[in-house]
Design an enzyme around this catalytic site. Structure first.
Site, PDB file in Angstrom:
ATOM      1  N   ASP A   8      46.349  37.121  39.454  1.00  0.00           N
ATOM      2  CA  ASP A   8      46.139  38.485  39.928  1.00  0.00           C
ATOM      3  C   ASP A   8      45.385  38.440  41.262  1.00  0.00           C
ATOM      4  O   ASP A   8      44.446  37.668  41.439  1.00  0.00           O
ATOM      5  CB  ASP A   8      45.334  39.279  38.891  1.00  0.00           C
ATOM      6  CG  ASP A   8      45.401  40.780  39.140  1.00  0.00           C
ATOM      7  OD1 ASP A   8      45.977  41.498  38.309  1.00  0.00           O
ATOM      8  OD2 ASP A   8      44.866  41.245  40.184  1.00  0.00           O
ATOM      9  N   HIS A  39      53.797  44.113  32.712  1.00  0.00           N
ATOM     10  CA  HIS A  39      53.061  42.862  32.903  1.00  0.00           C
ATOM     11  C   HIS A  39      51.955  42.772  31.885  1.00  0.00           C
ATOM     12  O   HIS A  39      51.340  43.770  31.520  1.00  0.00           O
ATOM     13  CB  HIS A  39      52.480  42.773  34.315  1.00  0.00           C
ATOM     14  CG  HIS A  39      51.773  44.012  34.768  1.00  0.00           C
ATOM     15  ND1 HIS A  39      52.450  45.110  35.248  1.00  0.00           N
ATOM     16  CD2 HIS A  39      50.459  44.337  34.803  1.00  0.00           C
ATOM     17  CE1 HIS A  39      51.588  46.053  35.565  1.00  0.00           C
ATOM     18  NE2 HIS A  39      50.370  45.615  35.302  1.00  0.00           N
TER      19      HIS A  39
HETATM   20  P1  5GP Z   1      48.098  47.416  36.334  1.00  0.00           P
HETATM   21  O1  5GP Z   1      46.984  48.241  36.935  1.00  0.00           O
HETATM   22  O2  5GP Z   1      49.463  48.000  36.693  1.00  0.00           O
HETATM   23  O3  5GP Z   1      47.954  47.163  34.872  1.00  0.00           O
HETATM   24  O4  5GP Z   1      47.986  45.990  36.994  1.00  0.00           O
HETATM   25  C1  5GP Z   1      48.507  45.681  38.240  1.00  0.00           C
HETATM   26  C2  5GP Z   1      47.799  44.439  38.688  1.00  0.00           C
HETATM   27  O5  5GP Z   1      48.531  43.889  39.766  1.00  0.00           O
HETATM   28  C3  5GP Z   1      46.381  44.684  39.195  1.00  0.00           C
HETATM   29  O6  5GP Z   1      45.467  43.923  38.422  1.00  0.00           O
HETATM   30  C4  5GP Z   1      46.437  44.242  40.656  1.00  0.00           C
HETATM   31  O7  5GP Z   1      45.267  43.573  41.067  1.00  0.00           O
HETATM   32  C5  5GP Z   1      47.642  43.329  40.687  1.00  0.00           C
HETATM   33  N1  5GP Z   1      48.342  43.291  41.944  1.00  0.00           N
HETATM   34  C6  5GP Z   1      48.691  44.364  42.724  1.00  0.00           C
HETATM   35  N2  5GP Z   1      49.355  43.954  43.819  1.00  0.00           N
HETATM   36  C7  5GP Z   1      49.435  42.596  43.732  1.00  0.00           C
HETATM   37  C8  5GP Z   1      50.017  41.597  44.573  1.00  0.00           C
HETATM   38  O8  5GP Z   1      50.609  41.855  45.624  1.00  0.00           O
HETATM   39  N3  5GP Z   1      49.888  40.299  44.172  1.00  0.00           N
HETATM   40  C9  5GP Z   1      49.251  39.962  43.012  1.00  0.00           C
HETATM   41  N4  5GP Z   1      49.173  38.661  42.716  1.00  0.00           N
HETATM   42  N5  5GP Z   1      48.703  40.879  42.190  1.00  0.00           N
HETATM   43  C10 5GP Z   1      48.794  42.182  42.548  1.00  0.00           C
END
Ligand code: 5GP
Ligand code: ZN
Length: 113
Positions: A29, A99
């Site tokens: 992440d 995810h």
């Molecule tokens: P959500 O909030 O949808 O459950 O999690 C999305 C996750 O994706 C977040 O923890 C955020 O830090 C991660 N994330 C967002 N954009 C990117 C990216 O471009 N690369 C990576 N490796 N992680 C990302």
């Protein structure tokens, strides 16, 4: 399709990939919430947990299985870890390609933190 994680799968956007097989990709992440914070995603685009169909059940199992294997590999399986899947706005989902967050290497509290 304008999906960030599909672009990572297609190598159109770089990511620190830690595991890949035919069905699943895992990468660090970008904004880690724990010493280990890995995102485990299906290669098939599924927008939210609400969109899972019966045909996808094995794939969801693979996400969980991959999380446990990575936790064992990194040596924190026995001490414990947290897996999280956020769904939609109120659940904290920001990327609309399902995810699993695998977080380890620190203590987590419940329900907050
Ligand atoms: P959500 O909030 O949808 O459950 O999690 C999305 C996750 O994706 C977040 O923890 C955020 O830090 C991660 N994330 C967002 N954009 C990117 C990216 O471009 N690369 C990576 N490796 N992680 C990302
Ligand atoms: Zn996608």
């Amino acid at each position: 399709m304008d999906c960030l994680f599909c672009k990572i799968i297609k190598r159109e956007i770089p990511a620190d990939i830690v595991y890949e097989d035919e069905h699943v990709l895992a990468f660090n992440d970008i904004n880690p919430q724990a010493p280990t914070h890995i995102l485990i995603i299906p290669k098939q685009h599924i927008a939210t947990l609400n969109d899972i169909e019966e045909a996808d059940l094995a794939l969801i199992g693979r996400l969980q299985y991959t999380a446990a294997r990575l936790a064992k590999e990194r040596g924190f399986a026995e001490e414990g870890y947290r897996v999280v899947m956020n769904c939609n706005d109120q659940g904290g989902q920001t990327v609309y390609h399902i995810h699993m967050h695998l977080m380890g290497g620190r203590r987590f509290t419940w329900p907050a933190g």
